[in-house]
Design an enzyme around this catalytic site. Structure first.
Site, PDB file in Angstrom:
ATOM      1  N   CYS A  12      84.634  34.045  59.164  1.00  0.00           N
ATOM      2  CA  CYS A  12      84.046  35.634  60.123  1.00  0.00           C
ATOM      3  C   CYS A  12      84.644  35.893  61.373  1.00  0.00           C
ATOM      4  O   CYS A  12      83.746  36.815  61.619  1.00  0.00           O
ATOM      5  CB  CYS A  12      82.601  34.674  60.106  1.00  0.00           C
ATOM      6  SG  CYS A  12      82.532  32.967  61.421  1.00  0.00           S
TER       7      CYS A  12
ATOM      8  N   LYS B 264      74.048  24.035  56.597  1.00  0.00           N
ATOM      9  CA  LYS B 264      74.254  24.235  57.014  1.00  0.00           C
ATOM     10  C   LYS B 264      73.841  25.462  56.919  1.00  0.00           C
ATOM     11  O   LYS B 264      73.873  26.468  55.818  1.00  0.00           O
ATOM     12  CB  LYS B 264      75.746  25.381  57.477  1.00  0.00           C
ATOM     13  CG  LYS B 264      75.942  26.367  58.161  1.00  0.00           C
ATOM     14  CD  LYS B 264      77.259  26.605  59.039  1.00  0.00           C
ATOM     15  CE  LYS B 264      76.999  27.782  59.636  1.00  0.00           C
ATOM     16  NZ  LYS B 264      78.592  28.621  59.667  1.00  0.00           N
TER      17      LYS B 264
ATOM     18  N   LYS C 108      73.394  21.563  60.670  1.00  0.00           N
ATOM     19  CA  LYS C 108      73.612  22.395  61.810  1.00  0.00           C
ATOM     20  C   LYS C 108      72.711  23.294  61.305  1.00  0.00           C
ATOM     21  O   LYS C 108      72.536  23.758  60.223  1.00  0.00           O
ATOM     22  CB  LYS C 108      75.278  22.731  61.493  1.00  0.00           C
ATOM     23  CG  LYS C 108      75.602  24.315  62.480  1.00  0.00           C
ATOM     24  CD  LYS C 108      76.638  24.468  61.929  1.00  0.00           C
ATOM     25  CE  LYS C 108      76.473  25.858  63.129  1.00  0.00           C
ATOM     26  NZ  LYS C 108      78.166  26.287  62.876  1.00  0.00           N
TER      27      LYS C 108
HETATM   28  C1  PBG Z   1      80.586  30.089  61.016  1.00  0.00           C
HETATM   29  C2  PBG Z   1      80.460  29.302  62.493  1.00  0.00           C
HETATM   30  C3  PBG Z   1      79.391  29.306  63.618  1.00  0.00           C
HETATM   31  C4  PBG Z   1      78.838  28.893  64.350  1.00  0.00           C
HETATM   32  C5  PBG Z   1      79.995  27.415  63.872  1.00  0.00           C
HETATM   33  N1  PBG Z   1      80.904  27.883  62.835  1.00  0.00           N
HETATM   34  C6  PBG Z   1      78.125  30.901  63.716  1.00  0.00           C
HETATM   35  C7  PBG Z   1      77.615  31.580  62.248  1.00  0.00           C
HETATM   36  O1  PBG Z   1      77.552  31.329  61.056  1.00  0.00           O
HETATM   37  O2  PBG Z   1      77.781  32.318  62.463  1.00  0.00           O
HETATM   38  C8  PBG Z   1      77.655  28.153  65.436  1.00  0.00           C
HETATM   39  C9  PBG Z   1      77.795  27.256  66.271  1.00  0.00           C
HETATM   40  C10 PBG Z   1      76.919  27.359  67.528  1.00  0.00           C
HETATM   41  O3  PBG Z   1      75.627  28.403  66.785  1.00  0.00           O
HETATM   42  O4  PBG Z   1      76.866  26.990  68.248  1.00  0.00           O
HETATM   43  N2  PBG Z   1      82.487  29.832  61.356  1.00  0.00           N
END
Ligand code: PBG
Length: 326
Positions: free
Chosen positions: A120, A193, A246
């Protein structure tokens, strides 16, 4: 008549003696943002106190954390150019690959480097996978994630952390790494997640706001706990060595259940929005930043996390050293 609880509160030494939750800087991982360029040290407006480094300056950020007692890091890359296929993610001279080489050259095995493996930050559309017919296409994304992981390991990373929530990611990466002979490199999987509003400041910091749609088709629904536990078990079956829940604070029930139900280490990611809430409320004089930081970190470990990923890593390590925590 006084209760046992009261009897055991008498003085600070006793209160510390009977603490149930112990914290250590050894269980904390510090996320670092790296963008392309030289001599960059950009204060992030969306994540107060955090800095965006370039591969040459990130060594300073690592050194400051090492001084505080933090030795494990999670690296995120922000490339200058993004494209449909997120090629910057698996470019051997990509921004994370460069940073890995610089940090390892400076600190060797004194540091433990973990990399976020996702597309991403590298795709022009901001999604975690390839787009086909305006949808994220799971299976064609997998080989690119394998390529990214291999390229990170070749540049010096110690552990990979796939975060894109594509199905089959852990199995594909494990198979790919084994084929390359990287049998000893562990996988820390973002297994549970959730599609969360608390990633807002991160997406701003990493420039990964989806250009259309949202991530609800591949990240989890926050109404569901059993589904999250199933997802965690699937990742473990596929070969995950550590699993991540997360965000952390709105998901302590998942952390707690995971701790009871699975036998691998459980990490919790105290994400950008959770960090920003404390920072902002404190800057408005509404809460005390230090106390709120300590209390929320302790709550995550109390719920059952073995590992905490947090932007407060340095401050927490110092609080632990001071004896305010742990
Ligand atoms: C995706 C990723 C995200 C975060 C860590 N890895 C963002 C998402 O899914 O948009 C978020 C971490 C945070 O908010 O501190 N590579």
């Amino acid at each position: 008549m006084i209760t046992r609880t009261r009897r055991l509160r008498k003085n600070e030494t006793l209160r510390r003696l009977v603490r149930e939750t112990r914290l250590s800087p050894d269980s904390i991982i510090y996320p670092l943002f790296i963008r392309e360029g030289m001599g960059v040290e950009e204060a992030l407006q969306s994540l107060l106190g955090q800095i965006r480094y370039s591969p040459d300056t990130v060594v300073k950020g690592v050194e400051a954390a090492l001084d505080a007692g933090i030795r494990s890091f999670l690296l995120f890359g922000i490339p200058n150019t993004k494209d449909e296929a997120g090629t910057g993610a698996y470019d051997d001279n990509g921004v994370v690959q460069q940073a890995l080489r610089e940090i390892k050259a400076a600190f060797g095995s004194d540091v433990y480097l973990i990399t976020d493996v996702c597309l991403c930050e590298y795709t022009s559309h901001g999604h975690c996978g390839l787009i086909k017919d305006e949808k994220v296409h799971n299976d064609s994304t997998l080989p690119l994630l394998v390529k990214t992981a291999i390229s990170h390991i070749q540049a010096g990373c110690d552990m990979v952390a796939p975060s894109g929530m594509m199905d089959g990611t852990v199995a594909s990466i494990r198979e790919g790494m084994d084929a390359w002979g990287f049998v000893e490199t562990p996988i820390m999987s973002y297994a549970a997640k959730f599609a969360s509003a608390f990633y807002g400041p991160f997406r701003d910091a990493a420039g990964s706001v989806p250009q259309f749609g949202d991530r609800k088709t591949y990240q989890m629904d926050y109404h569901n706990a059993r589904e999250a536990l199933n997802r965690i078990k699937v990742d473990i079956d596929e070969g995950a060595d550590i699993i991540i829940v997360k965000p952390a604070l709105s998901y302590l029930d998942i952390v707690s259940e995971a701790q009871k139900q699975v036998s691998v280490p459980v990490a919790a990611y105290n994400v950008s929005g959770e960090y920003a809430m404390i920072k902002t409320a404190a800057s408005l004089g509404l809460i005390d930043e230090y106390s709120a930081m300590c209390e929320s970190a302790a709550s995550i470990f109390r719920a059952g996390a073995d590992i905490l990923i947090t932007y407060f890593a340095k401050e927490l390590a110092m609080a632990i050293k001071r004896g305010d925590l742990g």
